[in-house]
Design an enzyme around this catalytic site. Sequence first.
Site, PDB file in Angstrom:
ATOM      1  N   GLU A  40       0.293  -9.065   6.264  1.00 42.23           N
ATOM      2  CA  GLU A  40       0.385  -9.850   5.018  1.00 42.23           C
ATOM      3  C   GLU A  40      -0.849  -9.607   4.142  1.00 42.23           C
ATOM      4  O   GLU A  40      -0.761  -9.544   2.918  1.00 42.23           O
ATOM      5  CB  GLU A  40       0.528 -11.343   5.315  1.00 42.23           C
ATOM      6  N   TRP A  57      -0.106  -6.594   2.410  1.00 44.34           N
ATOM      7  CA  TRP A  57       0.823  -6.781   1.275  1.00 44.34           C
ATOM      8  C   TRP A  57       0.029  -7.154   0.033  1.00 44.34           C
ATOM      9  O   TRP A  57       0.286  -6.689  -1.065  1.00 44.34           O
ATOM     10  CB  TRP A  57       1.832  -7.913   1.561  1.00 44.34           C
ATOM     11  N   TRP A  97      20.978 -10.191 -18.174  1.00 42.65           N
ATOM     12  CA  TRP A  97      20.729 -11.533 -17.627  1.00 42.65           C
ATOM     13  C   TRP A  97      21.465 -12.563 -18.474  1.00 42.65           C
ATOM     14  O   TRP A  97      21.529 -12.432 -19.695  1.00 42.65           O
ATOM     15  CB  TRP A  97      19.224 -11.847 -17.653  1.00 42.65           C
ATOM     16  N   ASN A 154       6.122 -19.321   1.803  1.00 38.83           N
ATOM     17  CA  ASN A 154       6.602 -17.993   1.421  1.00 38.83           C
ATOM     18  C   ASN A 154       8.111 -17.835   1.577  1.00 38.83           C
ATOM     19  O   ASN A 154       8.780 -17.270   0.710  1.00 38.83           O
ATOM     20  CB  ASN A 154       5.882 -16.917   2.235  1.00 38.83           C
ATOM     21  N   TRP A 179      14.076 -12.574 -13.939  1.00 37.86           N
ATOM     22  CA  TRP A 179      13.018 -12.934 -12.988  1.00 37.86           C
ATOM     23  C   TRP A 179      11.710 -13.260 -13.687  1.00 37.86           C
ATOM     24  O   TRP A 179      10.880 -14.015 -13.166  1.00 37.86           O
ATOM     25  CB  TRP A 179      12.802 -11.804 -11.974  1.00 37.86           C
ATOM     26  N   TRP A 184       8.141 -11.488  -7.162  1.00 36.61           N
ATOM     27  CA  TRP A 184       9.309 -11.667  -8.038  1.00 36.61           C
ATOM     28  C   TRP A 184      10.103 -10.379  -8.172  1.00 36.61           C
ATOM     29  O   TRP A 184      11.338 -10.383  -8.136  1.00 36.61           O
ATOM     30  CB  TRP A 184       8.901 -12.215  -9.407  1.00 36.61           C
TER      31      TRP A 184
END
Length: 477
Positions: free
Chosen positions: A284, A287, A315, A350, A368, A391
């Site tokens: 993580e 990440w 969208w 998360n 988004w 996102w």
Amino acid sequence: MADIILFWHRRDLRISDNVGLAKARQKSAKVVSVFCLDPGILKIDDVAPARGAYLIRCLQALQDNYKEIGGQLLFLHDSPSEGIPRLAEALSAQTVIWNNDVEPYAKKRDKAVKAALQEKGIAVETFWDQLLHAPGEVMTKSSDTPYTVYTPFWKNWAQQDKDKPAENLENVEKLTEKEQEAAQKAGAIALPSPSDLGFEWDNGFILEPGEKAPRDRLAYFCDRAIVDYDEQRNFPSEDGTSQLSAPLKFGTIGIRTVWEATQKALENTRSDEARNGIIGWQKEIAWREFYQHAMYFFPELANGPYRDQFKDFPWENNEDYFQAWCEGKTGYPIVDAAMRQLNETGWMHNRCRMIVASFLTKDLIINWQWGEKYFMQRLYDGDLSSNNGGWQWSASSGMDPKPLRIFNPASQAQKYDPEGQYIRQWLPELSSIDTEYLVTGKIAPLDREACGYPQPIVDHKQRQRRFKALYKDNKSE
Ligand SMILES: Cc1cc2nc3c(=O)[nH]c(=O)nc-3n(C[C@H](O)[C@H](O)[C@H](O)COP(=O)(O)OP(=O)(O)OC[C@H]3O[C@@H](n4cnc5c(N)ncnc54)[C@H](O)[C@@H]3O)c2cc1C
């Protein structure tokens, strides 16, 4: 008399394990530190009240830490390209030092500050501090280009040696009264309160601001919880994650200190399960670095989708749906519980961030970027690179080799909140509903009415079909 070095704090609000600050101290005992409250960043519409208040409280704690070692932290409320050179000149500082950042705004700002300082004949030195590996250190072996896929990035990143924590700052010389006066004339002010800057937040923080709480939390986490991380990390009702995201965002804990603690935990480990937990957590941390490298090399990510296919995506952007999502009133219990956690605490687990992001983009078919912005307006750990990365991953518009991910809210709740504890915690109005109905979301319309809980605003199956059709059409255009 020692030369004055001006150290400019930005997202490194600590005196321990701070690379640039340690270098400043090596150069001179007279390190004067400054934080510039930048009106270009502290915009009420963009910054979560919880994040703004947390920042100010961290600055207060940092100022106290400076006082303890005999030093001082000055504050400016100005554009950095004006304020920093003016202060450096007033103090006759020889050099200004800061730690680099990856964000497009910060890169542009730093360039302007550097040019203004150099024009005045003041030297600038910058260092990498917020990452274990700076952008450029982890590149593809075949073509020396930035990675756009996480797994090979992780493999390369994990193999490389990591630095030990930098030396803690101590024994700094204070400014003389004359120098203090000069600093004030150059704009140095007392630290404003959060509400002076428009950040009203009375709900507290999951970790206290300052350096101590993250240090204690890291010690607790590495002693106990990290070994179970793989097992516990996905259950939002468990205290199974570190909650260090805001300290890492604002740098109230050094990343080398964090890494060293995980390596010690690994050394003390015997079982494979525990090793998996620790390595799972280190992944993580990687990440976080992956997304920061991505932002550094592809700054256009901040303004839109990575994948071309999403550039003109149709969208639907229904504003009523968006409002219901923001307020936690979609009628999908796991989604609403998560949004209420966000609104009330400034933090969200998360697993739930992924669930609500998938719901906004794939069920409500809302861009988004609306969700990305709302998160930045609410999260106390809100961070451009990680938020944008999260996102784009959830919207399927980003650097994720899996083309289309759609989460089913009911299966997610059944798997990760099987007893409905998380849902009940954040939606107390549903506390009388049986667990089975709570987690599947199959609550009878009359029961919803009786609890004052909304009917589902959309039908997941229908919306999934609709999203897939739009995705297919857009792909073939
Ligand atoms: C839609 C979405 C938006 C997000 N927005 C943010 C954000 O604004 N700021 C933020 O720090 N994180 C963000 N994340 C990542 C992640 O949700 C949080 O870092 C995590 O929940 C913080 O809790 P923790 O500190 O207990 O994490 P832990 O599970 O203990 O992880 C340790 C640290 O690793 C980093 N980390 C963990 N997961 C991720 C991830 N997926 N991406 C990047 N870094 C990660 C964080 O610094 C975290 O503190 C987002 C994820 C999604 C899906």
